[in-house]
Design an enzyme around this catalytic site. Structure first.
Site, PDB file in Angstrom:
ATOM      1  N   LYS A  45       3.527  -4.309  31.595  1.00  0.00           N
ATOM      2  CA  LYS A  45       3.763  -5.154  30.416  1.00  0.00           C
ATOM      3  C   LYS A  45       3.137  -6.504  30.688  1.00  0.00           C
ATOM      4  O   LYS A  45       2.667  -6.751  31.805  1.00  0.00           O
ATOM      5  CB  LYS A  45       5.264  -5.303  30.130  1.00  0.00           C
ATOM      6  CG  LYS A  45       6.094  -5.642  31.379  1.00  0.00           C
ATOM      7  CD  LYS A  45       7.586  -5.712  31.090  1.00  0.00           C
ATOM      8  CE  LYS A  45       8.287  -4.379  31.036  1.00  0.00           C
ATOM      9  NZ  LYS A  45       8.663  -3.892  29.756  1.00  0.00           N
ATOM     10  N   ARG A  46       3.140  -7.401  29.677  1.00  0.00           N
ATOM     11  CA  ARG A  46       2.646  -8.745  29.927  1.00  0.00           C
ATOM     12  C   ARG A  46       3.391  -9.348  31.117  1.00  0.00           C
ATOM     13  O   ARG A  46       4.575  -9.051  31.338  1.00  0.00           O
ATOM     14  CB  ARG A  46       2.885  -9.628  28.689  1.00  0.00           C
ATOM     15  CG  ARG A  46       1.939  -9.364  27.550  1.00  0.00           C
ATOM     16  CD  ARG A  46       0.509  -9.589  27.929  1.00  0.00           C
ATOM     17  NE  ARG A  46       0.213 -10.993  28.121  1.00  0.00           N
ATOM     18  CZ  ARG A  46      -0.390 -11.764  27.220  1.00  0.00           C
ATOM     19  NH1 ARG A  46      -0.750 -11.271  26.055  1.00  0.00           N
ATOM     20  NH2 ARG A  46      -0.656 -13.032  27.485  1.00  0.00           N
ATOM     21  N   LYS A  82      10.257 -11.553  31.946  1.00  0.00           N
ATOM     22  CA  LYS A  82      10.212 -10.104  32.146  1.00  0.00           C
ATOM     23  C   LYS A  82      10.508  -9.741  33.607  1.00  0.00           C
ATOM     24  O   LYS A  82      10.711  -8.591  33.958  1.00  0.00           O
ATOM     25  CB  LYS A  82       8.857  -9.538  31.722  1.00  0.00           C
ATOM     26  CG  LYS A  82       8.605  -9.707  30.214  1.00  0.00           C
ATOM     27  CD  LYS A  82       7.297  -9.071  29.781  1.00  0.00           C
ATOM     28  CE  LYS A  82       6.926  -9.375  28.344  1.00  0.00           C
ATOM     29  NZ  LYS A  82       7.519  -8.438  27.367  1.00  0.00           N
ATOM     30  N   THR A 113       9.146  -2.127  23.623  1.00  0.00           N
ATOM     31  CA  THR A 113       8.767  -0.845  23.019  1.00  0.00           C
ATOM     32  C   THR A 113       8.257   0.127  24.081  1.00  0.00           C
ATOM     33  O   THR A 113       8.327   1.341  23.890  1.00  0.00           O
ATOM     34  CB  THR A 113       7.693  -1.024  21.918  1.00  0.00           C
ATOM     35  OG1 THR A 113       6.746  -1.995  22.355  1.00  0.00           O
ATOM     36  CG2 THR A 113       8.313  -1.491  20.620  1.00  0.00           C
ATOM     37  N   HIS A 165      10.051 -11.857  16.030  1.00  0.00           N
ATOM     38  CA  HIS A 165       9.854 -11.038  17.237  1.00  0.00           C
ATOM     39  C   HIS A 165      10.228 -11.733  18.531  1.00  0.00           C
ATOM     40  O   HIS A 165       9.998 -11.179  19.604  1.00  0.00           O
ATOM     41  CB  HIS A 165       8.397 -10.602  17.360  1.00  0.00           C
ATOM     42  CG  HIS A 165       7.962  -9.648  16.303  1.00  0.00           C
ATOM     43  ND1 HIS A 165       8.023  -8.273  16.453  1.00  0.00           N
ATOM     44  CD2 HIS A 165       7.462  -9.868  15.084  1.00  0.00           C
ATOM     45  CE1 HIS A 165       7.565  -7.701  15.365  1.00  0.00           C
ATOM     46  NE2 HIS A 165       7.217  -8.637  14.503  1.00  0.00           N
ATOM     47  N   LYS A 193       8.597   4.403  24.879  1.00  0.00           N
ATOM     48  CA  LYS A 193       7.502   5.320  25.238  1.00  0.00           C
ATOM     49  C   LYS A 193       7.848   6.063  26.532  1.00  0.00           C
ATOM     50  O   LYS A 193       7.601   7.262  26.666  1.00  0.00           O
ATOM     51  CB  LYS A 193       6.189   4.543  25.415  1.00  0.00           C
ATOM     52  CG  LYS A 193       5.721   3.876  24.137  1.00  0.00           C
ATOM     53  CD  LYS A 193       4.610   2.848  24.385  1.00  0.00           C
ATOM     54  CE  LYS A 193       4.451   1.954  23.157  1.00  0.00           C
ATOM     55  NZ  LYS A 193       3.708   0.716  23.441  1.00  0.00           N
TER      56      LYS A 193
HETATM   57  C1  26V Z   1       3.602 -15.633  19.757  1.00  0.00           C
HETATM   58  C2  26V Z   1       2.710 -16.633  19.927  1.00  0.00           C
HETATM   59  C3  26V Z   1       3.229 -17.969  20.124  1.00  0.00           C
HETATM   60  C4  26V Z   1       2.200 -18.993  19.890  1.00  0.00           C
HETATM   61  C5  26V Z   1       0.927 -18.657  20.561  1.00  0.00           C
HETATM   62  C6  26V Z   1       0.359 -17.383  20.076  1.00  0.00           C
HETATM   63  C7  26V Z   1       1.366 -16.329  19.929  1.00  0.00           C
HETATM   64  C8  26V Z   1       0.941 -15.014  19.781  1.00  0.00           C
HETATM   65  C9  26V Z   1       1.843 -14.025  19.635  1.00  0.00           C
HETATM   66  C10 26V Z   1       3.172 -14.342  19.606  1.00  0.00           C
HETATM   67  C11 26V Z   1       4.111 -13.237  19.383  1.00  0.00           C
HETATM   68  C12 26V Z   1       4.958 -13.036  20.518  1.00  0.00           C
HETATM   69  C13 26V Z   1       6.081 -12.274  20.109  1.00  0.00           C
HETATM   70  C14 26V Z   1       6.048 -10.869  20.643  1.00  0.00           C
HETATM   71  O1  26V Z   1       5.048 -10.266  20.948  1.00  0.00           O
HETATM   72  N1  26V Z   1       7.235 -10.364  20.721  1.00  0.00           N
HETATM   73  C15 26V Z   1       7.435  -9.036  21.168  1.00  0.00           C
HETATM   74  O2  26V Z   1       7.505  -8.223  20.011  1.00  0.00           O
HETATM   75  C16 26V Z   1       7.732  -6.875  20.330  1.00  0.00           C
HETATM   76  C17 26V Z   1       7.674  -6.107  19.041  1.00  0.00           C
HETATM   77  O3  26V Z   1       8.721  -6.478  18.218  1.00  0.00           O
HETATM   78  C18 26V Z   1       9.060  -6.733  21.046  1.00  0.00           C
HETATM   79  O4  26V Z   1       9.231  -5.386  21.400  1.00  0.00           O
HETATM   80  C19 26V Z   1       9.090  -7.590  22.299  1.00  0.00           C
HETATM   81  O5  26V Z   1      10.360  -7.555  22.889  1.00  0.00           O
HETATM   82  C20 26V Z   1       8.741  -9.010  21.937  1.00  0.00           C
HETATM   83  O6  26V Z   1       8.618  -9.815  23.112  1.00  0.00           O
END
Ligand code: 26V
Length: 826
Positions: free
Chosen positions: A559-560, A565, A667, A371, A671
């Protein structure tokens, strides 16, 4: 006593729960009295919500049991979606909608003097996720159930979800999200389905009948207790399961051997350390930190999940040799990658399979989605930490790595750098993405561009080694929550014009294009948007005390908060517009309301600073009489799924302005378009596919393209100062960051300033500034012609069906999981 019976009926081709208004009223009254021991009229709204929630859950129970029985009998392939995060939001509205009883329920309650929406809003959001990745998991659960796919979620029941954000004095303050305080009507604790997860200790190897054996000793046991939540399919008599695990001490008593030695503190500390595992969701989503507790969380839910799947499988199928024909396990990012060595452990140590057979089954079972390409988010664990916490799992990872590196040595003779890059264990770390790729049969990205970048850049070594593993699955969103539920007025217009086939076949929304020359429809679109904007305006007034003009363009970035971003880019152009208005108070502009919402990771200084900048800019502009209310800036606090459901249908302009190549998909972009907003976007993530769908005339594109960004990354040559020197507007707005205009403490926003200039603007904010302003000017030109604008909105709605997560899930089911799916009713 209320009996849960299965009461689905077919009505006009729809399969919905059969309940008439009067029986509903009777059931509800009974439920209320039984739950609270008092009369309905004496109850609080919170109690009314609880009664309604548990009544609806009762309605669902028998179908839930029948679905499980059917799965057990038919032996259909079961999919398990493993994810550290499930961002479900509220469940009541979704359940009522999917059961097909929302209207009856609303009417019945109204006759009892209860307003459904009012009590629906009392449900606490289930916010067990950070953002895109967690919300995607929730959309996927909804789509799997609605498409009759036996697909279930597996994750952690965090006691505290994603923190609640307060804005105090323009700054983010975090408060804990105690979402379980009032109880959770949706979950069922399954005490009899607990599993034991083992941490620490050591491994003794031995030999029995010429076979190596491994015994894990002196470990710390943790009891994993499952809580199941029903996932109700849309009008189809399917109820799947989300199973979330909670960590408890193996015995609720203290460790008496410690206690009797007087070691009271040790006993308590065991209890606390165990409960810490499922205590809180990590609120970071882009910076990996090698925290032992997070590794514990990962192994905890993965081990519990795999053990329970194997146990269930053996009970109903028996033959472990065909496990991979009957089970698919999908890992949502690398967080659940330990599923690979854990499944190997069970197949080897508990089932006695050979390494080769166990490895074949494991690879065939597991599939992995990436992701993010942000290098700083890639998970890797220090070998010592890993080995001490999970000694047997480490041995297995070592063996996987040994065999795999042997292959690499033979293939890439002498290419040591490449082999070190590709190894699972190297430089003292266990690299989770490498393990996920090697141990699975499928690796997918989440939008076309993202997958190409994975293949050609970030994971190119692996792509050349295993080309057939790599594939794209562009993300999607569930149109049930994000259109039917959150935008009932638009849904009605769609049903009136094109019928209701789009509910089961979202691409039928395309038929809406045929109605866009009808002035009535165009008018209605405008009215609906206005109605939604008025609702949001009320919310804004309630929460921020700001009166906004519903005739202004609602220009939204929610968004975050993250540097990539580029909320900063958005903010700088607002500052530029403000400067223009001050210079020329008679400037004839289309009024705009700039709306922001989003949380910053608590330890991410720059992101918090950006929030503060937005709030300070908002205060300054909103209180400046010279602006004459032409523009307003709003930062809404505590962005979550429910707030998104209010904001998105009320949006005119959707800001999707990430630095190209950085947003894997996005995403919210989908929406917004589905709710008739126009997108202003860089050619990043799924924005590209949105553009391909709606055509260049119906989206506003600006900024560097992927090739240009990648070229700068590769060859350098970017100079923020060069751009700054040539652009007076940029000089002015960046100076405004440090001249006290928005904050008397002139150093307050120095870090933003320095990131842009001293540190050479990693995310090309300055480079894209001019093209962004021009794009915003195009927005103004388009908005002048209201009819044309509404038609563009209509075209966006009409093309949004492809972004339903139903399409995405069908692609996963057929292309990755090999589900034996029957698309009943489709
Ligand atoms: C990454 C990490 C890194 C280490 C610390 C804890 C942690 C927790 C969550 C994540 C996941 C981050 C990745 C993420 O949310 N990516 C997003 O995924 C969406 C669904 O596929 C996508 O639409 C977004 O563009 C993407 O940033």
């Amino acid at each position: 006593m209320l009996i849960a019976i299965n009461r689905y009926k077919l009505l006009g081709g729809r399969c919905m729960l059969s309940i008439d208004k009067n029986s509903f009223k009777r059931d509800y009254n009974n439920k209320f009295v039984q739950l609270h021991g008092k009369e309905l009229k004496e109850g609080s709204n919170q109690q009314k919500y609880e009664a309604l929630g548990s009544l609806v859950r009762d309605y669902v129970i028998s179908t839930w049991m029948e679905t499980n029985n059917k799965y057990n009998q038919t032996g259909e392939k079961q999919v398990y979606y493993f994810s550290m995060e499930f961002l479900l939001g509220r469940l009541l509205g979704d359940c009522l909608l999917n059961l097909g009883i929302r209207d009856i329920c609303k009417e019945a309650l109204s006759e009892l003097g209860i307003n459904l929406e009012e009590i629906e809003n009392l449900e606490h959001d289930q916010g067990l996720g950070n953002g895109g990745l967690g919300r995607l998991a929730a959309c996927f659960l909804d789509s799997m159930a609605s498409l009759n796919i036996p697909g279930h979620g597996c994750g952690i029941r965090y006691k505290y979800g994603f923190f609640e954000q307060k804005i105090v004095d323009s700054q983010q303050v975090e408060a804990s999200d105690n979402w379980l305080r009032e109880g959770n009507v949706w979950e069922i604790k399954k005490q009899d389905k607990c599993e034991i997860v083992k941490f620490g200790g050591s491994v003794i190897s031995g030999e029995v009948d010429g076979k190596l054996t491994f015994t894990h000793v002196n470990y710390e046991p943790v009891l994993a207790v499952p809580y199941d939540t029903p996932i109700v399919g849309y009008e189809n008599e399917v109820v799947n399961t989300l199973r979330l695990w909670s960590a408890e001490p193996v015995s609720n008593e203290f460790d008496f051997s410690s206690f009797s030695r007087g070691d009271f503190i040790k006993a308590i500390s065991y209890k606390n350390s165990v409960e810490a595992i499922s205590l809180v969701l990590y609120p970071e989503d882009s910076f990996y930190e090698g925290k032992m507790l997070r590794l514990k969380q990962q192994y905890f839910f993965v081990s519990a999940g795999i053990q329970s799947i194997v146990r269930h499988f053996k009970k109903h199928n028996g033959n472990i040799a065909i496990f991979d024909e009957k089970i698919a396990i999908h890992i949502n990012d690398t967080h659940p990658t330990l599923a690979i060595p854990e499944l190997m452990r069970i197949l080897l140590d508990e089932e006695g399979l050979s390494w080769e057979t166990a490895w074949r089954i494991t690879q065939n079972t597991i599939s992995y989605t990436n992701h993010t390409i942000l290098a700083e988010a890639l998970e890797k664990w220090p070998v010592d930490m890993f080995k001490n916490l999970l000694p047997r799992i480490y041995m297995i990872v070592e063996e996987i790595n040994r065999r795999y590196c042997e292959e690499l040595w033979n293939k890439y003779v002498g290419q040591w750098d490449k082999i070190a890059r590709m190894a699972i264990i190297s430089d003292g770390y266990v690299k989770m993405a490498n393990l996920a790729i090697v141990g699975s049969h499928s690796v997918n990205g989440v939008a076309k561009l993202h997958t190409e970048i994975l293949k050609k850049r970030e994971m190119s070594d692996f792509y050349y080694l295993y080309p057939s593993k790599f594939n794209n699955k562009t993300n999607g969103i569930t149109h049930r929550r994000w259109l039917l539920k959150s935008n009932p007025k638009l849904t009605s217009l769609l049903k009136e014009t094109i019928g209701d086939s789009f509910i089961k076949h979202p691409t039928d929304l395309e038929n809406f294009k045929n109605h866009l020359d009808d002035p009535n429809v165009i008018n209605r679109l405008g009215e609906i948007k206005k109605y939604n904007k008025e609702n949001l305006a009320k919310e804004i007034y309630k929460s921020n005390g700001i009166l906004v003009d519903t005739n202004s363009i609602f220009d939204v970035q929610v968004k975050r908060i993250h540097a990539y971003k580029r909320q900063t880019l958005n903010c700088l152009r607002i500052m530029e517009l403000y400067n223009n208005l001050l210079e020329n108070p008679n400037l004839d502009i289309i009024p705009r309301t700039f709306i922001f919402a989003g949380k910053a990771a608590p330890g991410y200084y720059l992101a918090k600073n950006i929030i503060e900048l937005i709030c300070r800019v908002a205060k300054t502009i909103n209180n400046d009489k010279r602006v004459n209310d032409k523009i307003k800036v709003v930062m809404l606090e505590n962005y979550n799924v429910s707030l998104a459901e209010d904001i998105i249908p009320a949006t005119d302009l959707s800001e999707q302005i990430s630095t190209t190549t950085k947003e894997a998909s996005g995403t919210s972009n989908m929406k917004f378009m589905m709710n008739g907003a126009i997108t202003i976007a860089t050619l990043d993530g799924a924005n590209i596919e949105i553009k391909d769908e709606v055509g260049e005339d119906n989206i506003i594109i600006f900024g560097l393209n992927a090739e240009e960004v990648l070229n700068y990354h590769k060859n350098g040559g970017y100079s923020a100062w060069d751009i700054w020197n040539k652009d007076k507007r940029l000089q002015r707005v960046t100076d405004d960051l440090i001249n006290g205009k928005y904050c008397s403490d002139i150093d307050r926003f120095r870090s933003i300033y320095e990131n842009l200039l001293t540190y050479n603007d990693e995310f090309f904010v300055l480079k894209d500034f001019d093209s962004y302003l021009k794009a915003q000017e195009r927005v103004n030109q388009l908005y002048i012609d209201k009819n044309k604008w509404q038609k563009m909105c209509g075209i966006n709605i009409a093309h949004s069906g492809i972004f339903s997560s139903d399409r995405t899930i069908k692609e996963y089911a057929t292309g990755i999981w090999g589900s034996t799916v029957i698309y009943k009713n489709l």
